[in-house]
Structures are given as C-alpha cells and as structure tokens.
Design a protein around this motif. Structure first.
Motif, PDB file in Angstrom:
ATOM      1  N   GLN A   1       5.467  13.769 -10.161  1.00  0.00           N
ATOM      2  CA  GLN A   1       4.980  15.105  -9.835  1.00  0.00           C
ATOM      3  C   GLN A   1       5.489  15.557  -8.463  1.00  0.00           C
ATOM      4  N   GLY A   2       6.001  16.782  -8.442  1.00  0.00           N
ATOM      5  CA  GLY A   2       6.524  17.358  -7.209  1.00  0.00           C
ATOM      6  C   GLY A   2       8.007  17.112  -6.988  1.00  0.00           C
ATOM      7  N   ALA A   3       8.598  16.207  -7.773  1.00  0.00           N
ATOM      8  CA  ALA A   3      10.022  15.900  -7.612  1.00  0.00           C
ATOM      9  C   ALA A   3      10.872  17.039  -8.164  1.00  0.00           C
ATOM     10  N   SER A   4      11.992  17.303  -7.492  1.00  0.00           N
ATOM     11  CA  SER A   4      12.943  18.290  -7.992  1.00  0.00           C
ATOM     12  C   SER A   4      13.719  17.685  -9.145  1.00  0.00           C
ATOM     13  N   VAL A   5      13.953  18.492 -10.168  1.00  0.00           N
ATOM     14  CA  VAL A   5      14.726  18.037 -11.319  1.00  0.00           C
ATOM     15  C   VAL A   5      16.158  18.491 -11.085  1.00  0.00           C
ATOM     16  N   GLY A   6      17.022  17.548 -10.841  1.00  0.00           N
ATOM     17  CA  GLY A   6      18.396  17.881 -10.499  1.00  0.00           C
ATOM     18  C   GLY A   6      19.341  17.812 -11.674  1.00  0.00           C
ATOM     19  N   ASP A   7      20.620  17.818 -11.344  1.00  0.00           N
ATOM     20  CA  ASP A   7      21.659  17.720 -12.354  1.00  0.00           C
ATOM     21  C   ASP A   7      21.696  16.295 -12.900  1.00  0.00           C
ATOM     22  N   GLY A   8      22.402  16.120 -13.958  1.00  0.00           N
ATOM     23  CA  GLY A   8      22.603  14.795 -14.511  1.00  0.00           C
ATOM     24  C   GLY A   8      21.720  14.483 -15.706  1.00  0.00           C
ATOM     25  N   LEU A   9      20.858  15.428 -16.095  1.00  0.00           N
ATOM     26  CA  LEU A   9      20.039  15.179 -17.283  1.00  0.00           C
ATOM     27  C   LEU A   9      20.879  15.430 -18.529  1.00  0.00           C
ATOM     28  N   ALA A  10      20.501  14.726 -19.605  1.00  0.00           N
ATOM     29  CA  ALA A  10      21.200  14.904 -20.877  1.00  0.00           C
ATOM     30  C   ALA A  10      21.025  16.343 -21.355  1.00  0.00           C
ATOM     31  N   LYS A  11      21.996  16.778 -22.162  1.00  0.00           N
ATOM     32  CA  LYS A  11      21.965  18.137 -22.692  1.00  0.00           C
ATOM     33  C   LYS A  11      20.652  18.372 -23.437  1.00  0.00           C
ATOM     34  N   GLY A  12      19.996  19.461 -23.143  1.00  0.00           N
ATOM     35  CA  GLY A  12      18.748  19.812 -23.803  1.00  0.00           C
ATOM     36  C   GLY A  12      17.496  19.275 -23.131  1.00  0.00           C
ATOM     37  N   GLU A  13      17.638  18.316 -22.209  1.00  0.00           N
ATOM     38  CA  GLU A  13      16.466  17.728 -21.558  1.00  0.00           C
ATOM     39  C   GLU A  13      15.721  18.747 -20.693  1.00  0.00           C
ATOM     40  N   LEU A  14      16.444  19.553 -19.958  1.00  0.00           N
ATOM     41  CA  LEU A  14      15.804  20.542 -19.094  1.00  0.00           C
ATOM     42  C   LEU A  14      14.973  21.508 -19.935  1.00  0.00           C
ATOM     43  N   LYS A  15      15.537  21.962 -21.038  1.00  0.00           N
ATOM     44  CA  LYS A  15      14.810  22.864 -21.943  1.00  0.00           C
ATOM     45  C   LYS A  15      13.584  22.173 -22.522  1.00  0.00           C
ATOM     46  N   ARG A  16      13.733  20.920 -22.932  1.00  0.00           N
ATOM     47  CA  ARG A  16      12.609  20.174 -23.504  1.00  0.00           C
ATOM     48  C   ARG A  16      11.486  20.035 -22.479  1.00  0.00           C
ATOM     49  N   LEU A  17      11.844  19.708 -21.255  1.00  0.00           N
ATOM     50  CA  LEU A  17      10.828  19.525 -20.213  1.00  0.00           C
ATOM     51  C   LEU A  17      10.143  20.850 -19.869  1.00  0.00           C
ATOM     52  N   ARG A  18      10.934  21.921 -19.814  1.00  0.00           N
ATOM     53  CA  ARG A  18      10.375  23.243 -19.504  1.00  0.00           C
ATOM     54  C   ARG A  18       9.460  23.705 -20.637  1.00  0.00           C
ATOM     55  N   ASP A  19       9.941  23.613 -21.888  1.00  0.00           N
ATOM     56  CA  ASP A  19       9.160  24.054 -23.050  1.00  0.00           C
ATOM     57  C   ASP A  19       7.884  23.232 -23.215  1.00  0.00           C
ATOM     58  N   GLY A  20       7.933  21.970 -22.823  1.00  0.00           N
ATOM     59  CA  GLY A  20       6.763  21.101 -22.948  1.00  0.00           C
ATOM     60  C   GLY A  20       5.766  21.255 -21.811  1.00  0.00           C
ATOM     61  N   GLY A  21       6.109  22.076 -20.826  1.00  0.00           N
ATOM     62  CA  GLY A  21       5.205  22.280 -19.703  1.00  0.00           C
ATOM     63  C   GLY A  21       5.224  21.149 -18.689  1.00  0.00           C
ATOM     64  N   PHE A  22       6.266  20.319 -18.744  1.00  0.00           N
ATOM     65  CA  PHE A  22       6.370  19.185 -17.823  1.00  0.00           C
ATOM     66  C   PHE A  22       6.971  19.577 -16.468  1.00  0.00           C
ATOM     67  N   ILE A  23       7.731  20.668 -16.481  1.00  0.00           N
ATOM     68  CA  ILE A  23       8.336  21.148 -15.234  1.00  0.00           C
ATOM     69  C   ILE A  23       8.066  22.645 -15.113  1.00  0.00           C
ATOM     70  N   SER A  24       8.144  23.131 -13.903  1.00  0.00           N
ATOM     71  CA  SER A  24       7.996  24.564 -13.662  1.00  0.00           C
ATOM     72  C   SER A  24       9.042  24.992 -12.648  1.00  0.00           C
ATOM     73  N   GLU A  25       9.353  26.264 -12.683  1.00  0.00           N
ATOM     74  CA  GLU A  25      10.321  26.820 -11.749  1.00  0.00           C
ATOM     75  C   GLU A  25       9.592  27.256 -10.486  1.00  0.00           C
ATOM     76  N   VAL A  26      10.128  26.922  -9.357  1.00  0.00           N
ATOM     77  CA  VAL A  26       9.550  27.341  -8.084  1.00  0.00           C
ATOM     78  C   VAL A  26      10.641  27.995  -7.247  1.00  0.00           C
ATOM     79  N   GLU A  27      10.211  28.895  -6.378  1.00  0.00           N
ATOM     80  CA  GLU A  27      11.152  29.562  -5.478  1.00  0.00           C
ATOM     81  C   GLU A  27      11.727  28.543  -4.510  1.00  0.00           C
ATOM     82  N   ASP A  28      13.007  28.639  -4.267  1.00  0.00           N
ATOM     83  CA  ASP A  28      13.618  27.801  -3.251  1.00  0.00           C
ATOM     84  C   ASP A  28      13.120  28.267  -1.890  1.00  0.00           C
ATOM     85  N   VAL A  29      12.661  27.338  -1.090  1.00  0.00           N
ATOM     86  CA  VAL A  29      12.154  27.666   0.238  1.00  0.00           C
ATOM     87  C   VAL A  29      13.239  27.356   1.249  1.00  0.00           C
TER      88      VAL A  29
END
Length: 114
Positions: free
Chosen positions: A24-52
């Motif tokens: 929790q709180g970790a940034s999700v960076g590059d290097g994830l398998a294709k479709g993983e970012l979408k899966r995590l976002r759709d599942g509510g596991f990650i959220s988008e935050v404004e870059d500070v």
C-alpha cells in the motif's frame, strides 16, 4: 498521474513472468506484464494520484548589517522583520515595509529608554 497501490498488498506479474509484491502506497511503475495495470485498476487495487512536485526550500537570505534601507531587496527586508518578530502581513511595498519596521524599531528603542 501516477498509479499507487490502494490496498495492503498486491501481487502483480512482471513482463518476465515473475511476481512482484507491491505494498500500500507504493508507486506502480513500468515493467508489469501486459494487461496487469488494467487488471489492478479495474479491480480497485490501485488508484491514480496527482504527481506532487515539491518545491525546493528557499535559499537562506543574507541580512546586511544595520537597519533596512531602500537598497535592501524585499527578501532581505522580510528576513530582517521575521528575525526580529516584526509582523509585515499588511504592507505590500518596500516603502510600506520599511515604514513598519522603522516604527517598530523606534517603539522598541523607546521602550528600552534609549
């Protein structure tokens, strides 16, 4: 925008097929398998935050010796006032600030009996 883990723990697949543990709180960076970012976002596991963007701390201001004059810059005048506990929240111009400082210094000198 940055994707950030919004649950205690997520296990995601990297491009090379290995698992990566994201807490929790970790940034999700590059290097994830294709479709993983979408899966995590759709599942509510990650959220988008404004870059500070953090602003760098202001450089310390060198205060000249003596009392402020028109030759001083505004940052020096403000630093002089702050160092001596003089409130400059009202005045906006250099002459107004110098006037308030002069009045406060005179008040302090009178109180000291000088």
């Amino acid at each position: 925008m940055t994707a950030v883990v919004s649950v205690p723990l997520v296990i995601a697949k990297q491009e090379d097929g290995s698992d990566v543990y994201l807490y929790q709180g970790a940034s999700v960076g590059d290097g994830l398998a294709k479709g993983e970012l979408k899966r995590l976002r759709d599942g509510g596991f990650i959220s988008e935050v404004e870059d500070v963007v953090e602003e760098p701390a202001p450089e310390p201001v060198e205060i000249p010796e003596g009392d402020p004059t028109m030759q001083w810059n505004v940052a020096q005048i403000d630093a002089f006032a702050e160092k001596r506990g003089i409130d400059l929240t009202g005045p906006n111009t250099k002459p107004e600030k110098l006037e308030v400082i002069a009045a406060e210094l005179k008040k302090a000198a009178d109180a000291a009996g000088k």
